[in-house]
Design a protein around this motif. Structure first.
Motif, PDB file in Angstrom:
ATOM      1  N   VAL A 238       0.800  -1.403   0.035  1.00  9.73           N
ATOM      2  CA  VAL A 238      -0.062  -0.061   0.086  1.00  9.73           C
ATOM      3  C   VAL A 238       0.610   1.233  -0.251  1.00  9.73           C
ATOM      4  O   VAL A 238       0.630   2.181  -0.690  1.00  9.73           O
ATOM      5  N   ARG A 239       1.790   1.237   1.307  1.00 13.53           N
ATOM      6  CA  ARG A 239       2.792   2.324   0.958  1.00 13.53           C
ATOM      7  C   ARG A 239       3.767   2.359   0.091  1.00 13.53           C
ATOM      8  O   ARG A 239       4.097   3.931  -0.971  1.00 13.53           O
ATOM      9  N   GLN A 240       3.806   1.615  -1.113  1.00 15.66           N
ATOM     10  CA  GLN A 240       5.013   2.122  -1.941  1.00 15.66           C
ATOM     11  C   GLN A 240       3.754   2.133  -3.038  1.00 15.66           C
ATOM     12  O   GLN A 240       4.736   3.165  -3.588  1.00 15.66           O
ATOM     13  N   PHE A 241       2.597   1.779  -3.749  1.00 18.34           N
ATOM     14  CA  PHE A 241       1.688   3.428  -4.488  1.00 18.34           C
ATOM     15  C   PHE A 241       1.621   4.195  -3.501  1.00 18.34           C
ATOM     16  O   PHE A 241       2.118   4.480  -4.522  1.00 18.34           O
ATOM     17  N   MET A 242       1.606   4.082  -2.581  1.00 17.01           N
ATOM     18  CA  MET A 242       0.936   5.720  -2.316  1.00 17.01           C
ATOM     19  C   MET A 242       1.932   6.763  -2.522  1.00 17.01           C
ATOM     20  O   MET A 242       1.930   8.067  -2.757  1.00 17.01           O
ATOM     21  N   GLU A 243       3.352   6.308  -1.986  1.00 15.76           N
ATOM     22  CA  GLU A 243       4.682   7.132  -2.652  1.00 15.76           C
ATOM     23  C   GLU A 243       5.367   7.660  -4.124  1.00 15.76           C
ATOM     24  O   GLU A 243       5.267   8.194  -4.358  1.00 15.76           O
ATOM     25  N   LYS A 244       4.387   6.236  -4.823  1.00 19.72           N
ATOM     26  CA  LYS A 244       4.257   6.398  -6.435  1.00 19.72           C
ATOM     27  C   LYS A 244       3.622   7.314  -6.962  1.00 19.72           C
ATOM     28  O   LYS A 244       3.720   7.543  -8.294  1.00 19.72           O
ATOM     29  N   SER A 245       2.362   6.934  -6.282  1.00 18.99           N
ATOM     30  CA  SER A 245       1.003   7.603  -6.686  1.00 18.99           C
ATOM     31  C   SER A 245       1.123   8.471  -6.237  1.00 18.99           C
ATOM     32  O   SER A 245      -1.182   8.356  -5.294  1.00 18.99           O
ATOM     33  N   PRO A 246       1.286   9.954  -5.354  1.00 20.15           N
ATOM     34  CA  PRO A 246       0.525  10.499  -4.040  1.00 20.15           C
ATOM     35  C   PRO A 246       0.526  11.225  -4.417  1.00 20.15           C
ATOM     36  O   PRO A 246      -0.737  11.876  -6.514  1.00 20.15           O
ATOM     37  N   VAL A 247      -1.325  11.315  -3.949  1.00 22.87           N
ATOM     38  CA  VAL A 247      -2.306  12.195  -4.295  1.00 22.87           C
ATOM     39  C   VAL A 247      -3.158  13.219  -2.560  1.00 22.87           C
ATOM     40  O   VAL A 247      -2.675  12.647  -1.795  1.00 22.87           O
ATOM     41  N   ASP A 248      -3.345  13.975  -2.702  1.00 20.77           N
ATOM     42  CA  ASP A 248      -3.772  14.900  -1.798  1.00 20.77           C
ATOM     43  C   ASP A 248      -5.456  14.594  -1.238  1.00 20.77           C
ATOM     44  O   ASP A 248      -6.034  15.218  -1.272  1.00 20.77           O
ATOM     45  N   ALA A 249      -5.222  12.844  -1.170  1.00 24.17           N
ATOM     46  CA  ALA A 249      -6.796  12.717  -0.432  1.00 24.17           C
ATOM     47  C   ALA A 249      -6.423  11.732   0.753  1.00 24.17           C
ATOM     48  O   ALA A 249      -5.290  11.166   1.020  1.00 24.17           O
ATOM     49  N   PRO A 250      -7.867  11.852   1.299  1.00 26.27           N
ATOM     50  CA  PRO A 250      -6.920  10.334   2.506  1.00 26.27           C
ATOM     51  C   PRO A 250      -7.180   8.918   1.562  1.00 26.27           C
ATOM     52  O   PRO A 250      -7.496   8.513   0.373  1.00 26.27           O
ATOM     53  N   MET A 251      -6.940   8.149   2.544  1.00 25.14           N
ATOM     54  CA  MET A 251      -6.464   6.217   2.033  1.00 25.14           C
ATOM     55  C   MET A 251      -8.297   5.956   2.474  1.00 25.14           C
ATOM     56  O   MET A 251      -8.324   6.421   3.554  1.00 25.14           O
ATOM     57  N   VAL A 252      -9.165   5.202   1.930  1.00 21.59           N
ATOM     58  CA  VAL A 252     -10.276   5.173   2.302  1.00 21.59           C
ATOM     59  C   VAL A 252     -10.148   3.097   3.048  1.00 21.59           C
ATOM     60  O   VAL A 252      -8.803   2.254   2.192  1.00 21.59           O
ATOM     61  N   VAL A 253     -10.473   2.972   4.091  1.00 27.74           N
ATOM     62  CA  VAL A 253      -9.557   2.072   4.913  1.00 27.74           C
ATOM     63  C   VAL A 253     -11.248   1.300   5.498  1.00 27.74           C
ATOM     64  O   VAL A 253     -12.224   2.198   5.911  1.00 27.74           O
ATOM     65  N   HIS A 254     -11.277   0.057   5.762  1.00 28.77           N
ATOM     66  CA  HIS A 254     -12.842  -0.690   5.518  1.00 28.77           C
ATOM     67  C   HIS A 254     -12.527  -2.601   5.982  1.00 28.77           C
ATOM     68  O   HIS A 254     -11.798  -3.139   5.140  1.00 28.77           O
ATOM     69  N   CYS A 255     -13.156  -2.190   6.981  1.00 29.64           N
ATOM     70  CA  CYS A 255     -13.410  -4.237   7.131  1.00 29.64           C
ATOM     71  C   CYS A 255     -14.562  -4.318   7.183  1.00 29.64           C
ATOM     72  O   CYS A 255     -15.408  -3.848   6.543  1.00 29.64           O
ATOM     73  N   SER A 256     -15.829  -5.136   7.717  1.00 31.15           N
ATOM     74  CA  SER A 256     -16.692  -4.680   7.817  1.00 31.15           C
ATOM     75  C   SER A 256     -17.255  -4.654   9.052  1.00 31.15           C
ATOM     76  O   SER A 256     -17.908  -4.121   8.197  1.00 31.15           O
ATOM     77  N   ASN A 257     -17.161  -3.904  10.019  1.00 36.18           N
ATOM     78  CA  ASN A 257     -17.974  -3.089  10.720  1.00 36.18           C
ATOM     79  C   ASN A 257     -17.338  -1.757  10.966  1.00 36.18           C
ATOM     80  O   ASN A 257     -17.401  -1.054  11.306  1.00 36.18           O
ATOM     81  N   GLY A 258     -15.971  -1.730   9.976  1.00 33.49           N
ATOM     82  CA  GLY A 258     -15.240  -0.207  10.512  1.00 33.49           C
ATOM     83  C   GLY A 258     -14.859  -0.342  11.826  1.00 33.49           C
ATOM     84  O   GLY A 258     -14.778   0.898  12.274  1.00 33.49           O
ATOM     85  N   ALA A 259     -14.210  -1.479  12.135  1.00 32.58           N
ATOM     86  CA  ALA A 259     -13.487  -1.116  13.635  1.00 32.58           C
ATOM     87  C   ALA A 259     -12.427  -2.119  13.690  1.00 32.58           C
ATOM     88  O   ALA A 259     -11.464  -1.344  13.062  1.00 32.58           O
ATOM     89  N   GLY A 260     -12.224  -2.948  14.654  1.00 32.41           N
ATOM     90  CA  GLY A 260     -10.934  -3.350  14.990  1.00 32.41           C
ATOM     91  C   GLY A 260      -9.718  -3.423  13.958  1.00 32.41           C
ATOM     92  O   GLY A 260      -8.728  -3.214  14.281  1.00 32.41           O
ATOM     93  N   ARG A 261     -10.461  -4.527  13.335  1.00 32.61           N
ATOM     94  CA  ARG A 261      -8.995  -4.563  11.865  1.00 32.61           C
ATOM     95  C   ARG A 261      -8.563  -3.943  11.332  1.00 32.61           C
ATOM     96  O   ARG A 261      -7.559  -3.229  10.468  1.00 32.61           O
ATOM     97  N   SER A 262      -9.630  -2.769  11.393  1.00 31.38           N
ATOM     98  CA  SER A 262      -9.129  -0.994  10.612  1.00 31.38           C
ATOM     99  C   SER A 262      -7.953  -0.215  10.993  1.00 31.38           C
ATOM    100  O   SER A 262      -7.597   0.245  10.562  1.00 31.38           O
ATOM    101  N   GLY A 263      -8.932  -0.828  12.006  1.00 33.13           N
ATOM    102  CA  GLY A 263      -7.868   0.862  13.664  1.00 33.13           C
ATOM    103  C   GLY A 263      -6.601  -0.454  13.768  1.00 33.13           C
ATOM    104  O   GLY A 263      -5.209   0.544  13.408  1.00 33.13           O
ATOM    105  N   ALA A 264      -6.110  -1.659  13.906  1.00 28.59           N
ATOM    106  CA  ALA A 264      -4.799  -2.103  13.687  1.00 28.59           C
ATOM    107  C   ALA A 264      -4.349  -2.229  12.126  1.00 28.59           C
ATOM    108  O   ALA A 264      -3.124  -1.534  12.114  1.00 28.59           O
ATOM    109  N   PHE A 265      -4.735  -2.012  11.462  1.00 29.23           N
ATOM    110  CA  PHE A 265      -4.064  -0.788   9.884  1.00 29.23           C
ATOM    111  C   PHE A 265      -3.319  -0.121  10.060  1.00 29.23           C
ATOM    112  O   PHE A 265      -2.951   0.137   9.542  1.00 29.23           O
TER     113      PHE A 265
END
Length: 693
Positions: A238-265
């Motif tokens: 993910v970081r490799q791609f973000m560094e090669k294609s930077p944008v001034d926008a947030p990364m979208v992260v989701h799991c099933s409920n948008g909680a623990g697994r997303s927080g770990a990442f």
């Protein structure tokens, strides 16, 4: 008496509870007060492992930091139809607000929250999984309005027969209201899938197109934690791609409920970015940011400890893949004494890491192999497969009470889970089980890496012509060939099955009915003496690899979904070299880089004894160098890689392996010039290096 007994029990419970409260209060006083240097972080985690109450103390202090006045969900609580998981609502102060759509007064709302990283405000958007068809369009509208070019998905589509998330992306192309989404590329790996989408929005004034990368982690099941190295590798990509294609926008992260697994990442990514910038990590303080940004991003002590373990391994295991053409430069380091000493030091460092990170299998993990009826099926009682990773047999055979067991273990490949099955040379009593394994798991290839020794200890399990019975199977040799480095048997395996009703009706004793037939290629090496840990050259093993991979492409019945059996006399020696080479070859074909370290680390999850760190580890590099030099198709990528290295030295991840302390010195001291040689000279150089190292 009963009354007094109950009072005593209550008193004991209160005493124990009070004792735990006192211990927790002490643990809360021991939380870190400042960021931790990366050089001290691993020791910090190791010390806390000994006293796990300290982790709980940190977790309790993190939860105490939640600002109840600020963390309110007034808006989300009124949008019941837009919250698939109503217990996880976005806080009002940082929720994502979308532009309103005509005739939809609630169109501004989506269950998504902005989260800061250490280095950037609103670096992430955490959202819930898409669970309904209307949410498909809302999700893509959010991605478009945010301008995001990266989506990280941390849940399976199906998990334990439950739909955790709809497949919100198309196989080819689909129109989601005003946004057209087209899938242009899919790369499948054993633990994740990387997809490339082209988004197009047409308006009356213009047509706008964007490229979005989708990183889908497929191996995080409910109520469990994933393989840590795979999780770290996903984040690296993910970081490799973000560094090669930077944008001034947030990364979208989701799991099933948008909680623990997303927080770990988020915790992993934000803290590794902080370490890259400052050389420090501060998960304790960042956890406070997470719990004040969205409910349940840190939702248990176990998850809190898991994040520490992930960060610890990420800091400790800072070993990066190398570009293909650097294999030649790495080999040339053996010529100069100073360079050779540095390379040997680095190999020693990697070996220590692998020894430290290789899991220890307990007897309870391998209960099936230690059962009384199965002990005699193992050549070595110390080499027994864990129950969660052994291939279970289904066909009834033999006289053992447990016909499901064979000393074999599944090993992941680069592109697929359980791509290989590792097993030992069958004993006289397990030859039938060996053919049952081939049949029940529809194995298209068997690679035997040992020459036959004493027939008393290593009985023959295959014949050279005609038909022969092995337990409930008829094995017919369709053709047999001898080559300088190997032999190959193309066999047809048929199960002998009988229909009881037919036997009773006709009185026939051998009334056989048709059964499914398996076609399998059995390849056995000839160039690897039983007393040698590694072959004298790489040529013979390369020929074996080429034959097996060639057959896999043309074998019947979807061979890409079936496992390859890899065996040796003891089920440990040699097989790691073969599987590691195949993993690295697939990596070279797909990503044009090589990572022997992580290939070995992944192989040793279910069979810790794989790869002898002194001989086989070094030999694996020689095999990869030979493969690279004899495949001219790789040269086009060498040119691109060298141009990238010259023009983007500051932005590319380091191509040489290094520990944290050796990072700068290892990169600066050695810059090797590539030599242009003919293909024949390169092959000779490889053979000379292997035979004389």
């Amino acid at each position: 008496m009963g009354f007094l007994f109950d009072r005593c029990i209550q008193y004991c419970r209160r005493t124990v509870d009070r004792y735990h409260e006192v211990q927790e209060e002490k643990a809360m006083q021991a939380v870190p007060t400042a960021p931790i240097d990366a050089s001290k972080f691993v020791a910090y985690v190791q010390e806390r492992r000994k006293k796990r109450i300290l982790f709980k103390g940190e977790y309790l202090m993190v939860n105490r930091s939640i600002d109840n006045n600020k963390c309110r969900c007034d808006v989300g609580s009124t949008m019941t139809d837009r919250n698939p998981y109503p217990d996880t609502l976005p806080y009002d102060h940082n929720r994502v607000i979308l532009p309103r759509i005509d005739n939809d007064e609630n169109s501004h709302y989506i269950n998504a929250s902005y989260v800061n990283s250490w280095l950037k405000d609103k670096a992430y958007v955490v959202t819930q999984a898409v669970r309904t068809k209307p949410m498909n369009a809302e999700f893509w509208r959010m991605v478009w309005e945010l301008g995001s070019n990266c989506i990280v998905m941390l849940t399976k589509v199906f998990d334990f027969m439950r739909v955790m998330c709809l497949q919100y992306w198309p196989q080819t192309k689909f129109q989601f209201r005003e946004i057209e989404v087209e899938t242009t590329e899919v790369k499948t790996y054993s633990h994740f899938v990387i997809r490339t989408f082209k988004l197009t929005r047409k308006t009356e004034e213009s047509i706008e197109t964007r490229i979005v990368k989708h990183f889908h982690f497929t191996e995080w099941e409910l109520d469990s934690f994933p393989y840590i190295s795979a999780f770290i590798e996903l984040r690296r990509r993910v970081r490799q791609f973000m560094e090669k294609s930077p944008v001034d926008a947030p990364m979208v992260v989701h799991c099933s409920n948008g909680a623990g697994r997303s927080g770990a990442f988020l915790a992993l990514d934000a803290n590794l970015e902080l370490m890259k910038k400052t050389g420090q990590l501060d998960f304790f303080e960042y956890a406070k940011t997470l719990v004040n940004s969205r409910p349940h991003l840190i939702d248990s002590v176990e998850q809190y400890m898991f994040i520490y373990e992930v960060l610890s391994e990420a800091v400790m295991c800072n070993v990066q893949p190398i570009e293909m053409h650097l294999l030649k430069e790495r080999s040339s380091m053996y010529k100069a004494k100073k360079n050779r000493e540095l390379l040997e030091s680095q190999e020693t460092h990697e070996n220590k890491l692998l020894m430290h990170l290789t899991p220890t299998l307990r007897i309870g993990d391998c209960a099936g192999g230690h059962r009384l009826e199965n002990r005699g099926k193992n050549r070595d009682v110390m080499v027994v497969p864990p129950d969660h990773a052994r291939p279970y047999l289904q066909t009834l055979h033999g006289e053992s009470k447990d016909y499901t067991y064979i000393n074999a273990v599944e090993v992941d490949g680069f592109t697929r889970k359980a791509e290989f099955i590792v097993t030992e040379w069958p004993k006289q009593s397990t030859v039938d089980s060996f053919w049952t394994l081939i049949y029940d798991h529809a194995c298209h290839t068997v690679v035997n890496l040992s020459n036959q020794g004493s027939t008393r200890h290593y009985p023959s399990f295959i014949h050279n012509k005609g038909k022969q019975n092995y337990g409930p199977f008829i094995v017919e040799v369709m053709n047999y060939h001898q080559y300088p480095a190997m032999t190959s048997h193309m066999v047809k395996v048929m199960k002998r099955t009988f229909m009881i009703s037919d036997i009773m009706a006709t009185g026939a004793q051998n009334q056989q009915i048709d059964a499914e037939v398996r076609i399998c290629c059995v390849i056995q090496v000839r160039m690897w003496p039983i007393e040698n840990k590694v072959p004298l050259s790489t040529t013979g093993l390369i020929d074996v690899i080429k034959m097996a991979r060639s057959w896999r492409k043309r074998a019947p019945d979807r061979p890409e979904t079936k496992p390859t059996i890899v065996m040796s006399h003891n089920g440990v020696s040699r097989v790691g070299v073969y599987i590691g080479a195949n993993i690295c070859i697939d990596q070279m074909d797909i990503d044009h880089e090589v990572d022997v370290f992580h290939a070995v680390k992944m192989m040793r999850i279910n069979r810790p004894q794989l790869i002898d760190m002194k001989d086989e580890y070094k030999y694996l590099y020689d095999v990869m160098l030979h493969w690279y030099m004899t495949n001219p198709d790789y040269r086009i990528y060498d040119k691109e890689d060298s141009e990238d290295t010259d023009s983007q030295k500051t932005s590319r991840p380091p191509s040489n392996r290094h520990s944290i302390k050796e990072k700068s010195s290892f990169r600066s001291k050695f810059s090797f010039r590539r030599r242009n040689t003919t293909r024949q000279n390169e092959n000779n150089a490889v053979e000379y290096h292997v035979n004389n190292k």
